[in-house]
Design an enzyme around this catalytic site. Structure first.
Site, PDB file in Angstrom:
ATOM      1  N   LYS A 223       0.822  -1.211   0.000  1.00  0.00           N
ATOM      2  CA  LYS A 223       0.000   0.000   0.000  1.00  0.00           C
ATOM      3  C   LYS A 223       0.858   1.265   0.000  1.00  0.00           C
ATOM      4  O   LYS A 223       2.014   1.273   0.418  1.00  0.00           O
ATOM      5  CB  LYS A 223      -0.978  -0.025   1.166  1.00  0.00           C
ATOM      6  CG  LYS A 223      -2.088  -1.054   0.930  1.00  0.00           C
ATOM      7  CD  LYS A 223      -3.230  -0.947   1.906  1.00  0.00           C
ATOM      8  CE  LYS A 223      -4.351  -1.896   1.488  1.00  0.00           C
ATOM      9  NZ  LYS A 223      -5.462  -1.904   2.476  1.00  0.00           N
ATOM     10  N   ARG A 258      -3.805 -10.444   4.656  1.00  0.00           N
ATOM     11  CA  ARG A 258      -4.143 -10.428   3.223  1.00  0.00           C
ATOM     12  C   ARG A 258      -2.967  -9.817   2.461  1.00  0.00           C
ATOM     13  O   ARG A 258      -2.659  -8.642   2.629  1.00  0.00           O
ATOM     14  CB  ARG A 258      -5.420  -9.616   3.008  1.00  0.00           C
ATOM     15  CG  ARG A 258      -5.925  -9.569   1.583  1.00  0.00           C
ATOM     16  CD  ARG A 258      -7.220  -8.754   1.504  1.00  0.00           C
ATOM     17  NE  ARG A 258      -7.764  -8.716   0.159  1.00  0.00           N
ATOM     18  CZ  ARG A 258      -7.434  -7.819  -0.774  1.00  0.00           C
ATOM     19  NH1 ARG A 258      -6.543  -6.863  -0.472  1.00  0.00           N
ATOM     20  NH2 ARG A 258      -7.965  -7.857  -1.972  1.00  0.00           N
TER      21      ARG A 258
END
Length: 290
Positions: A223, A258
């Site tokens: 991210k 995840r």
């Protein structure tokens, strides 16, 4: 701690599990376009399973900041063939990453076990009914705003307290709607309507935001907040920081992760658990049928 899904129950008492990300989209921030074909997607799923993934999360609509919405029929066309193909080859856990009740219903009928909804089951009024009726596992994520606008100007008085309060409200509402307590899992939504400071505050406080003894799913893989810390826009440069966050989160008791790159994160979890427990656990603990 257990997490009940439509077919299988995960025991999360001792060993963390990894959810491998499979984006069948042309525009996801990290791997858009790489797995659009069914066979390509299937091969990548099998690769992640071989590397240690216990869950595969399949998404047909990008939720990156500014991403355009995808029509329901197109999202179904992207995801359902991949779910059917993987279910025919594998008995493990398949998750559908969607906020649309129609997509979730089609995916569950095709063999999915879990609905992973970035809207926290708020975007579609029919989603809670679909999940309750199927008995599937449910990931309830926190997001401020919508993907199209969420990073414009996120604001909180106390991000940790507000995310936890959101989880408490969702727990009460969704169990009242018929979703079993044991089927619920919560995700703090790192990067979804949060600044760098908000993300770091949540990561520091992961042990303080779970509710009703339900597990947390953490999604930090590749991210952009990592780039904000490192000063590099390279996705490759985000891989090892992701692994570092995975290990740190496991120390705080986070049992579901995840990620895009499965093997290094699985290895980090096993090493962290060996240090925490003083023993080496089985590499792949069993799942059980409810």
């Amino acid at each position: 701690m257990i997490w009940k899904t439509r077919r299988l129950t995960l025991d999360l008492s001792h060993q963390a599990r990894v959810m491998g990300i499979l984006n069948v989209t042309p525009d996801s921030f990290s791997d858009g376009g790489e797995h659009l074909a069914v066979e390509t997607a299937h091969s990548h799923a099998l690769r992640m399973i071989a590397e240690g993934a216990d869950l595969i999360d399949i998404g047909g609509e990008s939720t990156r900041p500014g991403a355009a919405a995808v029509p329901e029929d197109e999202e179904i066309a992207r995801t359902v063939p991949v779910i059917r193909r993987l279910r025919a080859a594998w008995d493990g856990l398949i998750s559908i990453d969607t906020s649309k009740a129609g997509v979730a219903k089609a995916a569950l009928e095709a063999g999915a076990d879990i609905v992973n909804d970035v809207s926290g089951l708020l975007a579609d009024a029919g989603m809670a009914q679909v999940c309750a009726g199927s008995g599937c596992g449910v990931v309830v994520m926190h997001m401020q705003g919508r993907p199209q606008t969420m990073q414009a100007a996120p604001r909180y008085e106390d991000v940790v307290a507000e995310v936890r309060a959101f989880f408490q409200e969702r727990f009460r509402t969704l169990t009242a709607a018929g979703i079993a307590k044991e089927a619920l899992c919560f995700d703090p939504g790192i990067g979804f309507g949060k600044t760098l400071g908000h993300n770091l505050a949540l990561l520091r406080s992961l042990g303080d935001i779970s509710v009703e003894e339900r597990p947390l799913l953490l999604g930090v893989s590749r991210k952009s907040f990592i780039a904000g810390i490192l000063g590099s826009d390279s996705l490759t440069d985000r891989e090892w920081p992701t692994v570092a966050i995975t290990a740190n989160a496991r120390e705080k008791g986070i049992m579901l992760h995840r990620v895009h790159a499965v093997r290094p994160n699985v290895e980090a979890l096993r090493m962290t658990e060996a240090i925490l427990n003083g023993t080496v656990a089985d590499a792949r603990p069993p799942v059980t049928r409810p």
